[in-house]
Scaffold this motif. Structure first.
Motif, mmCIF file in Angstrom:
data_model
loop_
_atom_site.group_PDB
_atom_site.id
_atom_site.type_symbol
_atom_site.label_atom_id
_atom_site.label_comp_id
_atom_site.label_asym_id
_atom_site.label_seq_id
_atom_site.Cartn_x
_atom_site.Cartn_y
_atom_site.Cartn_z
ATOM 1 N N LYS A 95 -32.851 -31.850 12.331
ATOM 2 C CA LYS A 95 -34.292 -31.659 12.153
ATOM 3 C C LYS A 95 -34.861 -30.826 13.293
ATOM 4 C CE LYS A 95 -38.638 -34.227 11.549
ATOM 5 N NZ LYS A 95 -39.052 -33.448 10.376
ATOM 6 N N ASP A 96 -35.626 -29.793 12.919
ATOM 7 C CA ASP A 96 -36.302 -28.892 13.857
ATOM 8 C C ASP A 96 -35.339 -28.014 14.666
ATOM 9 O OD1 ASP A 96 -38.846 -29.790 13.131
ATOM 10 O OD2 ASP A 96 -38.717 -31.466 14.548
ATOM 11 N N LYS A 97 -34.077 -27.951 14.258
ATOM 12 C CA LYS A 97 -33.117 -27.113 14.965
ATOM 13 C C LYS A 97 -33.113 -25.691 14.395
ATOM 14 C CE LYS A 97 -31.461 -30.161 17.861
ATOM 15 N NZ LYS A 97 -32.378 -31.273 17.578
ATOM 16 N N ARG A 98 -32.780 -24.728 15.244
ATOM 17 C CA ARG A 98 -32.678 -23.328 14.833
ATOM 18 C C ARG A 98 -31.240 -23.084 14.355
ATOM 19 N NH1 ARG A 98 -33.943 -21.094 20.556
ATOM 20 N NH2 ARG A 98 -32.500 -22.849 20.879
ATOM 21 N N ILE A 99 -31.103 -22.848 13.060
ATOM 22 C CA ILE A 99 -29.774 -22.750 12.458
ATOM 23 C C ILE A 99 -29.584 -21.376 11.831
ATOM 24 C CG2 ILE A 99 -28.192 -23.738 10.753
ATOM 25 C CD1 ILE A 99 -29.801 -26.360 10.998
ATOM 26 N N GLY A 100 -28.470 -20.744 12.116
ATOM 27 C CA GLY A 100 -28.141 -19.466 11.496
ATOM 28 C C GLY A 100 -27.467 -19.695 10.158
ATOM 29 N N ILE A 101 -27.820 -18.893 9.146
ATOM 30 C CA ILE A 101 -27.270 -19.044 7.801
ATOM 31 C C ILE A 101 -27.174 -17.669 7.146
ATOM 32 C CG2 ILE A 101 -29.579 -19.501 6.887
ATOM 33 C CD1 ILE A 101 -26.330 -20.988 5.474
ATOM 34 N N VAL A 102 -26.080 -17.421 6.440
ATOM 35 C CA VAL A 102 -25.955 -16.187 5.676
ATOM 36 C C VAL A 102 -26.759 -16.342 4.396
ATOM 37 C CG1 VAL A 102 -24.394 -14.640 4.461
ATOM 38 C CG2 VAL A 102 -23.715 -15.633 6.655
ATOM 39 N N ALA A 103 -27.726 -15.472 4.174
ATOM 40 C CA ALA A 103 -28.632 -15.578 3.035
ATOM 41 C C ALA A 103 -27.867 -15.576 1.720
ATOM 42 C CB ALA A 103 -29.630 -14.424 3.060
ATOM 43 N N THR A 125 -25.970 -17.915 0.398
ATOM 44 C CA THR A 125 -24.768 -18.731 0.309
ATOM 45 C C THR A 125 -25.135 -20.179 -0.023
ATOM 46 O OG1 THR A 125 -24.782 -19.041 2.711
ATOM 47 C CG2 THR A 125 -23.428 -17.244 1.817
ATOM 48 N N PRO A 126 -24.210 -20.962 -0.571
ATOM 49 C CA PRO A 126 -24.520 -22.323 -1.028
ATOM 50 C C PRO A 126 -25.161 -23.238 0.005
ATOM 51 C CG PRO A 126 -22.420 -21.621 -1.939
ATOM 52 C CD PRO A 126 -22.836 -20.548 -0.983
ATOM 53 N N PRO A 127 -24.788 -23.182 1.293
ATOM 54 C CA PRO A 127 -25.445 -24.096 2.237
ATOM 55 C C PRO A 127 -26.954 -23.896 2.339
ATOM 56 C CG PRO A 127 -23.449 -23.167 3.204
ATOM 57 C CD PRO A 127 -23.710 -22.412 1.946
ATOM 58 N N ALA A 128 -27.451 -22.702 2.002
ATOM 59 C CA ALA A 128 -28.897 -22.458 2.078
ATOM 60 C C ALA A 128 -29.663 -23.390 1.150
ATOM 61 C CB ALA A 128 -29.194 -20.999 1.737
ATOM 62 N N THR A 129 -29.072 -23.743 0.018
ATOM 63 C CA THR A 129 -29.724 -24.689 -0.906
ATOM 64 C C THR A 129 -29.893 -26.047 -0.249
ATOM 65 O OG1 THR A 129 -28.790 -23.552 -2.825
ATOM 66 C CG2 THR A 129 -29.545 -25.819 -3.155
ATOM 67 N N GLY A 138 -35.359 -29.342 4.406
ATOM 68 C CA GLY A 138 -36.443 -28.830 5.228
ATOM 69 C C GLY A 138 -35.997 -28.113 6.487
ATOM 70 N N LEU A 139 -34.856 -27.414 6.407
ATOM 71 C CA LEU A 139 -34.300 -26.775 7.590
ATOM 72 C C LEU A 139 -34.513 -25.265 7.635
ATOM 73 C CD1 LEU A 139 -30.872 -28.669 7.743
ATOM 74 C CD2 LEU A 139 -32.984 -29.205 8.990
ATOM 75 N N ALA A 145 -34.953 -21.525 10.512
ATOM 76 C CA ALA A 145 -33.645 -20.895 10.322
ATOM 77 C C ALA A 145 -33.720 -19.389 10.544
ATOM 78 C CB ALA A 145 -33.131 -21.187 8.918
ATOM 79 N N LYS A 146 -32.583 -18.803 10.885
ATOM 80 C CA LYS A 146 -32.474 -17.349 10.994
ATOM 81 C C LYS A 146 -31.459 -16.874 9.962
ATOM 82 C CE LYS A 146 -31.448 -13.442 14.048
ATOM 83 N NZ LYS A 146 -31.120 -12.991 15.423
ATOM 84 N N GLY A 147 -31.882 -15.972 9.073
ATOM 85 C CA GLY A 147 -31.006 -15.481 8.030
ATOM 86 C C GLY A 147 -30.219 -14.252 8.461
#
Length: 285
Positions: free
Chosen positions: A144-152, A154-158, A164-165, A169-171
């Motif tokens: 919660k409230d963490k800055r998480i990198g994610i490849v736009a 991709t399944p984890p984005a769901t 609420g992350l 987040a940074k895409g």
């Protein structure tokens, strides 16, 4: 690989295959292979700048698996290079420029899949020994409230959206030519610089990158999600649709050489899971 996983997500959930009857064992091996498949070389379609999986210098683990397969067939290894982006399958495999893609998500309808030769999952990467090391679900309150990198895309984005992350987040781009842009490496650099608290990558990318050059980070497979989409996938070799005889030949090669394939993957740092994606792969001692 990320593009292949994203494009195949819906079909992966219900993937199935129907095998044709085996060809009589008395026929010569060459006669059992389609006329479109080369009988003089093991022809591989690959990205020239897609480490840790493949590159022109043969440094990727998919390069090493291709070398193993070629040696078992007693054939020279030949590559057709093309960026893993739009048009990859159409301009390589479907154009008959090559005969196999070493890594393809099971169920992708663009190719005929062999039997899977490993199972892996997305991983959460964080500082080794830090509070997020060992997190196995994106529903964990620690995120919660963490800055998480994610490849736009991709399944984890769901899962991140559901929990609420995404607000912090940074895409990072999904569809890229790795000769000019490297989202995975950029994400890990941002994590080490403190711009991110955690990063999420496909395990066969993130695991090897962490092992090779990020010793202060830890990659943990996301195995505890209780809602779809699933975050583990079975990886196959992809051949042209209709090439059932070639598919069966590769299936036999995979089965007979599975332990050597596992060793290549494990040495690279790929997180290997059991077929159901519930835990680490247990290998005979």
């Amino acid at each position: 690989m990320l593009k292949r996983l994203a494009s195949a997500t819906s079909s992966l959930l219900t993937a199935a295959g129907i095998m044709l009857p085996a060809v009589a064992g008395s026929q010569p091996a060459a006669a059992q292979t389609s006329d479109l498949v080369s009988k003089t070389a093991f022809r591989v379609c690959a990205d020239p700048a897609n480490l840790p999986m493949s590159d022109r210098e043969g440094a990727g683990y998919e390069n090493k698996i291709a070398e193993l397969m070629a040696s078992k067939l007693g054939l020279p290894l030949e590559y057709t290079w093309f960026p893993m982006a739009t048009g990859f399958v159409r301009k390589t495999l479907q154009a008959n420029a090559c005969d196999v893609v070493i890594g393809f998500a099971q169920g992708d309808e663009m190719v005929l899949n062999t039997n899977h030769y490993y199972t892996s999952a997305y991983v959460l990467i964080a500082a080794s020994g830090g509070p997020l090391a060992g997190v196995t679900t994106l529903a964990d309150p620690l995120l919660k409230d963490k800055r998480i990198g994610i490849v736009a895309g991709t399944p984890p984005a769901t899962h991140m959206a559901r929990n609420g992350l995404l607000l912090k987040a940074k895409g990072y781009h999904l569809m890229v030519d790795r000769r000019y842009e490297d989202p995975a490496d950029d994400m890990l650099k941002d994590l080490e610089s403190g711009a991110l608290d955690a990063a999420i990558l496909w395990g066969p990318i993130g695991g090897p990158l962490v092992k090779a050059s990020h010793p202060k980070l830890k990659a943990t497979p996301l195995l505890a999600e209780s809602t779809p989409p699933r975050l583990f996938y079975r990886i196959t070799m992809g051949v042209r649709q209709g090439e059932k005889v070639w598919e069966r030949k590769l299936n036999s090669l995979i089965r007979r050489n599975q332990s050597e394939i596992n060793a290549i993957l494990a040495d690279a740092g790929v997180p290997l899971l059991n077929d159901m994606g519930t835990g680490p792969l247990e290998t005979p001692k």
